[in-house]
Design an enzyme around this catalytic site. Structure first.
Site, PDB file in Angstrom:
ATOM      1  N   CYS A   4       0.855  -1.133   0.001  1.00 47.00           N
ATOM      2  CA  CYS A   4       0.029   0.162   0.120  1.00 47.00           C
ATOM      3  C   CYS A   4       1.001   1.135  -0.058  1.00 47.00           C
ATOM      4  O   CYS A   4       2.082   1.083  -0.477  1.00 47.00           O
ATOM      5  CB  CYS A   4      -1.272  -0.062   1.158  1.00 47.00           C
ATOM      6  SG  CYS A   4      -0.327   0.023   2.740  1.00 47.00           S
ATOM      7  N   ASN A  31       2.201   1.296   4.421  1.00 44.76           N
ATOM      8  CA  ASN A  31       2.511   0.259   5.166  1.00 44.76           C
ATOM      9  C   ASN A  31       2.259   0.499   6.642  1.00 44.76           C
ATOM     10  O   ASN A  31       2.849  -0.427   7.356  1.00 44.76           O
ATOM     11  CB  ASN A  31       4.036  -0.294   4.988  1.00 44.76           C
ATOM     12  CG  ASN A  31       4.278  -1.701   5.242  1.00 44.76           C
ATOM     13  OD1 ASN A  31       5.250  -2.013   5.724  1.00 44.76           O
ATOM     14  ND2 ASN A  31       3.161  -2.513   5.453  1.00 44.76           N
ATOM     15  N   CYS A  89      -1.636   0.783   7.411  1.00 44.31           N
ATOM     16  CA  CYS A  89      -2.889   0.671   7.465  1.00 44.31           C
ATOM     17  C   CYS A  89      -3.394  -0.666   6.519  1.00 44.31           C
ATOM     18  O   CYS A  89      -3.609  -1.911   7.314  1.00 44.31           O
ATOM     19  CB  CYS A  89      -3.685   1.844   6.998  1.00 44.31           C
ATOM     20  SG  CYS A  89      -3.407   3.127   8.145  1.00 44.31           S
ATOM     21  N   ARG A  90      -3.569  -0.536   5.323  1.00 41.32           N
ATOM     22  CA  ARG A  90      -4.244  -1.464   4.651  1.00 41.32           C
ATOM     23  C   ARG A  90      -3.192  -2.772   4.454  1.00 41.32           C
ATOM     24  O   ARG A  90      -3.686  -3.902   4.618  1.00 41.32           O
ATOM     25  CB  ARG A  90      -4.391  -1.196   2.891  1.00 41.32           C
ATOM     26  CG  ARG A  90      -5.738  -0.107   3.012  1.00 41.32           C
ATOM     27  CD  ARG A  90      -5.700   0.767   1.771  1.00 41.32           C
ATOM     28  NE  ARG A  90      -4.424   1.602   1.586  1.00 41.32           N
ATOM     29  CZ  ARG A  90      -4.237   2.517   0.626  1.00 41.32           C
ATOM     30  NH1 ARG A  90      -5.144   2.065  -0.420  1.00 41.32           N
ATOM     31  NH2 ARG A  90      -3.266   3.217   0.568  1.00 41.32           N
ATOM     32  N   SER A  91      -1.729  -2.762   4.141  1.00 43.57           N
ATOM     33  CA  SER A  91      -0.935  -3.812   3.860  1.00 43.57           C
ATOM     34  C   SER A  91      -0.927  -4.663   5.111  1.00 43.57           C
ATOM     35  O   SER A  91      -0.812  -5.803   4.988  1.00 43.57           O
ATOM     36  CB  SER A  91       0.149  -3.437   2.845  1.00 43.57           C
ATOM     37  OG  SER A  91       0.877  -2.511   3.530  1.00 43.57           O
ATOM     38  N   ASP A 109      -8.419   3.712   1.075  1.00 39.14           N
ATOM     39  CA  ASP A 109      -7.304   4.073   2.013  1.00 39.14           C
ATOM     40  C   ASP A 109      -8.228   4.622   3.289  1.00 39.14           C
ATOM     41  O   ASP A 109      -9.007   5.610   3.110  1.00 39.14           O
ATOM     42  CB  ASP A 109      -6.441   5.338   1.463  1.00 39.14           C
ATOM     43  CG  ASP A 109      -5.538   5.380   2.452  1.00 39.14           C
ATOM     44  OD1 ASP A 109      -5.277   5.141   3.425  1.00 39.14           O
ATOM     45  OD2 ASP A 109      -4.565   6.269   2.085  1.00 39.14           O
TER      46      ASP A 109
HETATM   47  P1  4NP Z   1      -1.885   2.842   4.138  1.00 41.84           P
HETATM   48  O1  4NP Z   1      -2.347   4.288   4.561  1.00 41.84           O
HETATM   49  O2  4NP Z   1      -1.275   3.294   2.631  1.00 41.84           O
HETATM   50  O3  4NP Z   1      -2.978   2.003   3.690  1.00 41.84           O
HETATM   51  O4  4NP Z   1      -0.855   2.421   5.011  1.00 41.84           O
HETATM   52  C1  4NP Z   1      -1.889   5.485   4.746  1.00 41.84           C
HETATM   53  C2  4NP Z   1      -0.854   5.635   5.636  1.00 41.84           C
HETATM   54  C3  4NP Z   1      -0.163   6.656   5.555  1.00 41.84           C
HETATM   55  C4  4NP Z   1      -0.361   7.778   4.947  1.00 41.84           C
HETATM   56  C5  4NP Z   1      -1.467   7.606   3.727  1.00 41.84           C
HETATM   57  C6  4NP Z   1      -2.084   6.276   3.819  1.00 41.84           C
HETATM   58  N1  4NP Z   1       0.387   8.994   4.937  1.00 41.84           N
HETATM   59  O5  4NP Z   1       0.026   9.936   4.113  1.00 41.84           O
HETATM   60  O6  4NP Z   1       1.068   9.053   5.901  1.00 41.84           O
END
Ligand code: 4NP
Length: 159
Positions: free
Chosen positions: A16, A19, A21-23, A131
């Site tokens: 993702c 790294n 939240c989703r992954s 997301d």
């Molecule tokens: P992820 O979510 O890609 O599912 O881990 C996010 C985590 C952090 C950020 C964006 C999305 N960020 O902008 O810091």
């Protein structure tokens, strides 16, 4: 039929943006699903971005996983690297942006197949795992539902 020890266990990387939240939720759901099925697999997750390298998953992601009976608190974020494209058989991206960014990093000689996570789920090909980072806690429940469907499809394909 004898068991062929030369058959490598499937190696799957969930990808993702951050790294956190989703992954990591996808990795946690897949670890639980493969363990429940008694199938060995090499599972990991990574982000295309580097902002959260070394961090544990988002507290809301850890809480959602725990609600579903899975502990992901020991995971630590890392960034996607070129060697992932040979170390893994399959790299599963959460959304189109992750897929696009991963393609840009894909080295010559890459052997990993690169797909969207939901491409594996019947009727959901081409869809993104939304997301949840900027939303409320309910988004994380939806993320878990999506990534557990992906995990179930992976186990079904590996059994
Ligand atoms: P992820 O979510 O890609 O599912 O881990 C996010 C985590 C952090 C950020 C964006 C999305 N960020 O902008 O810091």
């Amino acid at each position: 039929m004898h068991e062929d020890s030369n058959v490598r266990k499937p190696a799957i990387l969930f990808l993702c943006l951050g790294n956190i939240c989703r992954s990591p939720l996808a990795e946690g759901a897949a670890r639980a699903a493969f363990a429940a099925a008694g199938i060995e697999a090499a599972l990991d997750s990574a982000g295309t971005g580097d902002w959260h390298v070394g961090h544990p998953p988002d507290r809301r992601a850890m809480a959602e996983a725990r609600r579903r009976g899975v502990d992901i608190s020991d995971l630590r974020a890392r960034q996607l690297r070129p060697s992932d494209f040979v170390d893994f058989d399959l790299i599963l991206a959460a959304d189109d942006t992750n897929l696009h960014d991963a393609r840009a990093l894909r080295p010559a000689g890459a052997t990993a197949e690169l797909r969207l996570m939901l491409d594996l789920v019947p009727g959901r090909a081409g869809e993104s795992v939304a997301d949840p980072y900027y939303g409320d806690d309910g988004g994380f429940a939806a993320t878990w539902d999506d990534v557990s469907a992906v995990a179930a499809a992976l186990v079904a394909a590996s059994g």
